[in-house]
Motif scaffolding. Structure first.
Motif, PDB file in Angstrom:
ATOM      1  N   SER A 254       3.873  10.169  -9.734  1.00  0.00           N
ATOM      2  CA  SER A 254       3.135  10.517 -10.955  1.00  0.00           C
ATOM      3  C   SER A 254       2.557  11.925 -10.862  1.00  0.00           C
ATOM      4  CB  SER A 254       2.002   9.515 -11.198  1.00  0.00           C
ATOM      5  OG  SER A 254       2.515   8.232 -11.421  1.00  0.00           O
ATOM      6  N   ILE A 255       2.015  12.256  -9.710  1.00  0.00           N
ATOM      7  CA  ILE A 255       1.432  13.587  -9.522  1.00  0.00           C
ATOM      8  C   ILE A 255       2.517  14.656  -9.557  1.00  0.00           C
ATOM      9  CG2 ILE A 255       0.223  15.062  -7.866  1.00  0.00           C
ATOM     10  CD1 ILE A 255      -1.382  12.542  -7.082  1.00  0.00           C
ATOM     11  N   GLU A 256       3.665  14.377  -8.977  1.00  0.00           N
ATOM     12  CA  GLU A 256       4.769  15.336  -9.029  1.00  0.00           C
ATOM     13  C   GLU A 256       5.239  15.550 -10.464  1.00  0.00           C
ATOM     14  OE1 GLU A 256       7.450  13.600  -6.189  1.00  0.00           O
ATOM     15  OE2 GLU A 256       6.677  14.867  -4.559  1.00  0.00           O
ATOM     16  N   ALA A 257       5.181  14.504 -11.288  1.00  0.00           N
ATOM     17  CA  ALA A 257       5.525  14.652 -12.703  1.00  0.00           C
ATOM     18  C   ALA A 257       4.506  15.550 -13.396  1.00  0.00           C
ATOM     19  CB  ALA A 257       5.595  13.287 -13.379  1.00  0.00           C
ATOM     20  N   LEU A 258       3.242  15.408 -13.038  1.00  0.00           N
ATOM     21  CA  LEU A 258       2.205  16.291 -13.582  1.00  0.00           C
ATOM     22  C   LEU A 258       2.444  17.737 -13.150  1.00  0.00           C
ATOM     23  CD1 LEU A 258      -1.123  14.313 -13.022  1.00  0.00           C
ATOM     24  CD2 LEU A 258      -0.002  14.809 -15.204  1.00  0.00           C
TER      25      LEU A 258
ATOM     26  N   GLU B  28       0.827  -1.207   0.000  1.00  0.00           N
ATOM     27  CA  GLU B  28       0.000   0.000   0.000  1.00  0.00           C
ATOM     28  C   GLU B  28       0.864   1.262   0.000  1.00  0.00           C
ATOM     29  OE1 GLU B  28      -4.032   1.665   2.148  1.00  0.00           O
ATOM     30  OE2 GLU B  28      -2.999  -0.050   3.026  1.00  0.00           O
ATOM     31  N   ILE B  29       1.933   1.246   0.774  1.00  0.00           N
ATOM     32  CA  ILE B  29       2.852   2.387   0.797  1.00  0.00           C
ATOM     33  C   ILE B  29       3.440   2.606  -0.596  1.00  0.00           C
ATOM     34  CG2 ILE B  29       5.090   3.196   1.671  1.00  0.00           C
ATOM     35  CD1 ILE B  29       4.311   1.769   4.355  1.00  0.00           C
ATOM     36  N   MET B  30       3.861   1.528  -1.257  1.00  0.00           N
ATOM     37  CA  MET B  30       4.441   1.647  -2.598  1.00  0.00           C
ATOM     38  C   MET B  30       3.438   2.227  -3.591  1.00  0.00           C
ATOM     39  SD  MET B  30       7.584   1.118  -2.619  1.00  0.00           S
ATOM     40  CE  MET B  30       7.689   1.320  -4.370  1.00  0.00           C
ATOM     41  N   GLU B  31       2.168   1.832  -3.493  1.00  0.00           N
ATOM     42  CA  GLU B  31       1.143   2.382  -4.390  1.00  0.00           C
ATOM     43  C   GLU B  31       1.019   3.887  -4.198  1.00  0.00           C
ATOM     44  OE1 GLU B  31      -2.649   0.421  -4.160  1.00  0.00           O
ATOM     45  OE2 GLU B  31      -1.732  -1.551  -4.351  1.00  0.00           O
ATOM     46  N   PHE B  32       1.012   4.341  -2.944  1.00  0.00           N
ATOM     47  CA  PHE B  32       0.895   5.771  -2.680  1.00  0.00           C
ATOM     48  C   PHE B  32       2.153   6.524  -3.123  1.00  0.00           C
ATOM     49  CE2 PHE B  32      -2.579   4.556   0.247  1.00  0.00           C
ATOM     50  CZ  PHE B  32      -3.559   5.416  -0.250  1.00  0.00           C
ATOM     51  N   VAL B  33       3.321   5.921  -2.964  1.00  0.00           N
ATOM     52  CA  VAL B  33       4.560   6.559  -3.413  1.00  0.00           C
ATOM     53  C   VAL B  33       4.554   6.690  -4.940  1.00  0.00           C
ATOM     54  CG1 VAL B  33       7.072   6.247  -3.612  1.00  0.00           C
ATOM     55  CG2 VAL B  33       5.938   5.919  -1.407  1.00  0.00           C
TER      56      VAL B  33
END
Length: 131
Positions: free
Chosen positions: A44-48, A34-39
């Motif tokens: 991805s959001i930081e890339a956006l 779960e931690i890896m999914e959020f990371v």
């Protein structure tokens, strides 16, 4: 110590303590996934965030491992599953703040389970030494 006592102790180790360790290890693995999914989502959001206002082309899972091409024209706001299939719309900054919080909480919860696992492993070793 007689043979019956040793068998009782071995049974306690194998049936109780080792089963508890396996259960705790499963919880640790679930937390780590779960931690890896959020990371990954945060990355991805930081890339956006580096390309604000630009649309993106992506492949979207429509179920059953079927994907279709999708185009997102605006990335000013995103929708995130915050748990229990509850979706919340965030700005990019709010999403990153939420994800940092979620990662921190999950990491602390995982550490509590790790500490308990270490305690159980110590109990097994101590019981084996004393028997």
């Amino acid at each position: 110590m007689d043979e019956a006592s040793k068998q009782t102790i071995e049974s306690y180790i194998n049936d109780t303590l080792k089963d508890e360790i396996k259960r705790l290890d499963q919880y640790i693995q679930m937390y780590n996934e779960e931690i890896m999914e959020f990371v990954q989502l945060k990355n991805s959001i930081e890339a956006l965030q580096k390309n604000p206002g630009e649309g993106i082309k992506t492949k979207m899972n429509i179920g059953g491992r079927n994907f279709m091409t999708a185009e997102v024209s605006s990335t000013d706001k995103i929708i995130i599953d915050v748990g229990k299939s509850c979706f919340v719309e965030f700005t990019i900054e709010e999403a990153i703040k939420f994800l940092n919080f979620k990662i921190t909480v999950l990491t602390k919860e995982c550490q509590v389970v790790r500490d308990e696992s270490i305690k159980q492993r110590s109990n097994v070793k101590l019981t084996m030494v004393l028997s």
